[in-house]
Motif scaffolding. Structure first.
Motif, mmCIF file in Angstrom:
data_model
loop_
_atom_site.group_PDB
_atom_site.id
_atom_site.type_symbol
_atom_site.label_atom_id
_atom_site.label_comp_id
_atom_site.label_asym_id
_atom_site.label_seq_id
_atom_site.Cartn_x
_atom_site.Cartn_y
_atom_site.Cartn_z
ATOM 1 N N LEU A 6 7.525 7.474 -3.024
ATOM 2 C CA LEU A 6 6.625 6.786 -2.106
ATOM 3 C C LEU A 6 5.903 7.796 -1.230
ATOM 4 O O LEU A 6 6.534 8.670 -0.621
ATOM 5 C CB LEU A 6 7.405 5.819 -1.207
ATOM 6 N N ARG A 14 6.640 3.317 4.861
ATOM 7 C CA ARG A 14 7.437 3.730 3.696
ATOM 8 C C ARG A 14 8.769 2.999 3.659
ATOM 9 O O ARG A 14 9.199 2.510 2.609
ATOM 10 C CB ARG A 14 7.675 5.248 3.729
ATOM 11 N N THR A 15 9.417 2.905 4.810
ATOM 12 C CA THR A 15 10.712 2.231 4.871
ATOM 13 C C THR A 15 10.572 0.760 4.512
ATOM 14 O O THR A 15 11.397 0.199 3.787
ATOM 15 C CB THR A 15 11.318 2.361 6.285
ATOM 16 N N GLN A 18 9.905 0.447 0.766
ATOM 17 C CA GLN A 18 11.108 0.837 0.023
ATOM 18 C C GLN A 18 12.067 -0.344 -0.034
ATOM 19 O O GLN A 18 12.627 -0.659 -1.093
ATOM 20 C CB GLN A 18 11.802 2.033 0.680
ATOM 21 N N VAL A 29 14.111 4.201 -4.846
ATOM 22 C CA VAL A 29 13.228 5.226 -4.297
ATOM 23 C C VAL A 29 13.998 6.541 -4.248
ATOM 24 O O VAL A 29 14.976 6.670 -3.523
ATOM 25 C CB VAL A 29 12.729 4.828 -2.891
ATOM 26 N N GLN A 32 10.616 10.238 -0.520
ATOM 27 C CA GLN A 32 9.474 9.799 0.261
ATOM 28 C C GLN A 32 8.711 11.032 0.739
ATOM 29 O O GLN A 32 9.304 12.099 0.934
ATOM 30 C CB GLN A 32 9.904 8.986 1.480
ATOM 31 N N THR A 51 4.775 7.278 -9.107
ATOM 32 C CA THR A 51 4.454 7.697 -7.743
ATOM 33 C C THR A 51 3.497 6.675 -7.133
ATOM 34 O O THR A 51 2.471 6.351 -7.734
ATOM 35 C CB THR A 51 3.785 9.087 -7.730
ATOM 36 N N THR A 53 1.127 5.990 -3.933
ATOM 37 C CA THR A 53 0.525 6.753 -2.843
ATOM 38 C C THR A 53 -0.587 5.998 -2.123
ATOM 39 O O THR A 53 -1.304 5.204 -2.732
ATOM 40 C CB THR A 53 -0.053 8.090 -3.371
#
Length: 211
Positions: A6, A14-15, A18, A29, A32, A51, A53
């Motif tokens: 991530l 991100r968290t 995820q 994951v 990061q 990936t 992004t």
């Protein structure tokens, strides 16, 4: 188990995704990252299946990451997950080798669908975005002339970065940036930085007021 990398410059984001992805039960994951360089290092170390992004990252963009990953491995699978979802960006992402483009404004399940689609090497465009963008070639003819490196330099310059900063971000010499800048201006017919910024804004590559 589908192994994911991530890439987003906001740790909370991100968290959040995820947690969303790992709830599906068949995804994990493995790393990061908050920048292109960090993401590239994790890609080399972990060799993820996919990936994911953002486009907007500190310094170099997610588009440059896609280009770098595909240069390293033609089998690299990438998805773009971004709030910047203009036709130009979508088309450019697919041109560089992305397998999917998911708008952050779409339903959460769309990201999960995109992952499964990418694993099967199928292109995916999230609901809410015109599906003909998957196949259209409506990109401005002038942009078609730019190489991936020229396009990234154009994006940086148009948002107000100096040539010296472009050289630092892209790990190129100032002389190389200067040469690329001249080539870009000639190809696009833009004689000034303001003209470059106007062109980028008109095609949704940078938001108004970004420069």
């Amino acid at each position: 188990m589908i192994r994911l990398l991530l890439v987003d410059d906001h740790p909370v984001v991100r968290t959040g995704y995820q947690h969303l992805l790992e709830q599906d039960g068949d995804m994990t994951v493995v790393a990061q990252a908050g920048s292109v360089d960090e993401a590239y290092a994790h890609f080399v170390a972990h060799e993820p299946d996919i990936t994911i992004t953002d486009v907007a990252l500190p310094g170099s963009s997610g588009l440059d990451l896609i280009h770098r990953l595909r240069e390293r491995s033609a089998q690299a699978r990438t998805l773009v997950f971004s709030m910047h979802d203009s036709e130009m960006l979508v088309h450019r992402a697919f041109e560089l080798g992305a397998l999917g483009f998911v708008s952050k404004s779409c339903a959460p399940d769309s990201l999960i669908e995109a992952v499964h689609s990418a694993l099967a090497s199928r292109r995916y465009l999230s609901p809410g975005l015109p599906q003909h963008w998957l196949h259209s070639a409506a990109r401005a003819p002038a942009f078609a002339q730019l190489t991936p490196r020229e396009f990234e330099v154009f994006r940086l310059l148009s948002r107000g970065e100096s040539p010296a900063e472009c050289a630092r971000v892209l790990h190129l010499s100032p002389k190389t940036i200067s040469n690329l800048q001249s080539q870009i201006k000639e190809k696009l017919g833009t004689g000034t930085s303001a003209a470059m910024a106007h062109l980028a804004i008109s095609h949704g590559l940078i938001p108004p007021g970004n420069t």
